[in-house]
Design a protein around this motif. Sequence first.
Motif, PDB file in Angstrom:
ATOM      1  N   VAL A 115      46.141 -28.499  30.131  1.00 34.50           N
ATOM      2  CA  VAL A 115      45.692 -27.162  29.452  1.00 34.50           C
ATOM      3  C   VAL A 115      45.628 -27.525  27.939  1.00 34.50           C
ATOM      4  O   VAL A 115      44.854 -27.172  27.300  1.00 34.50           O
ATOM      5  N   LEU A 116      46.567 -28.242  27.824  1.00 33.82           N
ATOM      6  CA  LEU A 116      47.003 -28.398  26.231  1.00 33.82           C
ATOM      7  C   LEU A 116      46.000 -29.408  25.894  1.00 33.82           C
ATOM      8  O   LEU A 116      45.416 -29.408  24.759  1.00 33.82           O
ATOM      9  N   ARG A 117      45.658 -30.601  26.497  1.00 29.43           N
ATOM     10  CA  ARG A 117      44.800 -31.573  26.399  1.00 29.43           C
ATOM     11  C   ARG A 117      43.490 -31.050  26.038  1.00 29.43           C
ATOM     12  O   ARG A 117      42.648 -31.453  25.304  1.00 29.43           O
ATOM     13  N   ALA A 118      43.116 -30.151  26.804  1.00 28.55           N
ATOM     14  CA  ALA A 118      41.721 -29.328  26.912  1.00 28.55           C
ATOM     15  C   ALA A 118      41.678 -28.440  25.616  1.00 28.55           C
ATOM     16  O   ALA A 118      40.457 -27.984  25.305  1.00 28.55           O
ATOM     17  N   SER A 119      42.664 -27.954  25.100  1.00 30.61           N
ATOM     18  CA  SER A 119      42.756 -26.885  23.915  1.00 30.61           C
ATOM     19  C   SER A 119      41.780 -27.645  22.732  1.00 30.61           C
ATOM     20  O   SER A 119      42.286 -28.810  22.386  1.00 30.61           O
ATOM     21  N   GLU A 120      40.893 -26.991  22.403  1.00 34.23           N
ATOM     22  CA  GLU A 120      40.163 -27.398  21.182  1.00 34.23           C
ATOM     23  C   GLU A 120      40.836 -27.682  19.968  1.00 34.23           C
ATOM     24  O   GLU A 120      40.708 -28.346  19.275  1.00 34.23           O
ATOM     25  N   GLN A 123      42.693 -30.768  20.364  1.00 42.60           N
ATOM     26  CA  GLN A 123      41.472 -32.016  20.162  1.00 42.60           C
ATOM     27  C   GLN A 123      41.218 -32.334  18.821  1.00 42.60           C
ATOM     28  O   GLN A 123      40.992 -33.407  18.299  1.00 42.60           O
ATOM     29  N   GLN A 124      41.078 -31.206  18.031  1.00 35.88           N
ATOM     30  CA  GLN A 124      40.720 -31.317  16.651  1.00 35.88           C
ATOM     31  C   GLN A 124      41.666 -31.918  15.766  1.00 35.88           C
ATOM     32  O   GLN A 124      41.439 -32.582  14.944  1.00 35.88           O
ATOM     33  N   LEU A 125      43.134 -31.602  16.244  1.00 36.13           N
ATOM     34  CA  LEU A 125      44.062 -32.080  15.557  1.00 36.13           C
ATOM     35  C   LEU A 125      44.205 -33.662  15.649  1.00 36.13           C
ATOM     36  O   LEU A 125      44.560 -34.535  14.831  1.00 36.13           O
ATOM     37  N   GLN A 126      44.208 -33.821  16.918  1.00 37.40           N
ATOM     38  CA  GLN A 126      44.149 -35.395  17.470  1.00 37.40           C
ATOM     39  C   GLN A 126      43.138 -36.174  16.893  1.00 37.40           C
ATOM     40  O   GLN A 126      43.328 -37.497  16.392  1.00 37.40           O
ATOM     41  N   ASN A 127      41.735 -35.653  16.745  1.00 35.68           N
ATOM     42  CA  ASN A 127      40.742 -36.151  16.156  1.00 35.68           C
ATOM     43  C   ASN A 127      41.009 -36.407  14.873  1.00 35.68           C
ATOM     44  O   ASN A 127      40.721 -37.515  14.076  1.00 35.68           O
ATOM     45  N   GLU A 128      41.429 -35.549  13.765  1.00 38.01           N
ATOM     46  CA  GLU A 128      41.744 -35.536  12.493  1.00 38.01           C
ATOM     47  C   GLU A 128      42.885 -36.606  12.306  1.00 38.01           C
ATOM     48  O   GLU A 128      42.667 -37.591  11.480  1.00 38.01           O
ATOM     49  N   LEU A 129      43.824 -36.590  13.114  1.00 36.03           N
ATOM     50  CA  LEU A 129      45.124 -37.573  12.972  1.00 36.03           C
ATOM     51  C   LEU A 129      44.236 -38.996  13.301  1.00 36.03           C
ATOM     52  O   LEU A 129      44.605 -40.118  12.745  1.00 36.03           O
TER      53      LEU A 129
END
Length: 189
Positions: A115-120, A123-129
């Motif tokens: 559910v965390l991995r699916a959280s928008e 995902q946005q923070l992971q992409n920014e990082l």
Amino acid sequence: MPAGAIVAIVVVALVLIVLLWAVAQYNALVRLRNLVQESWRQIDVELHRRHDLIPNLVETVKGYAAHERAVFDEVTRARAAAAGAGASVAEQAAQENVLTQALGRLFAVAENYPVLRASENFQQLQNELSTTEDRIAAARRFYNANVRSLNTKIETFPTNVIAGMFHFERAEYFEVEDPQVRQAPTVQF
């Protein structure tokens, strides 16, 4: 024109040529040193961006995995150490490597929560990082290329004479210690 005058003109011309060469070499060393400092500042900007993203990432993961306290504390400590002013490039690199390893453990925890991995937001923070990490890598390559140019100029003859006279020092490389970055990818068919 007497022979003594011709010799004096030749000597003055040679001294002038050597002096102009020394000034040109000094200026080249100053330009390279300033380029190294400027490229380090670019790395510093990207590292600060990374450090600013981490608290948001930790808070997002905390919302889903509150019982993983040790991992959160580890990331927080590593971020604080990395965000503090390092005394040298090597010390800053070591602190960033510890932070990278702690972030790897945080993402490993996140893998356990679909559910965390699916959280928008996650995902946005992971992409920014991820984007920031790419920018850090590009800035590191630029910095290390400038360091190589400066160090080569400082070490090669005859510029090393000018470098020694004016106390130009070798710059440190910003190196990655993460074994995953240094390891060649495995391809399986």
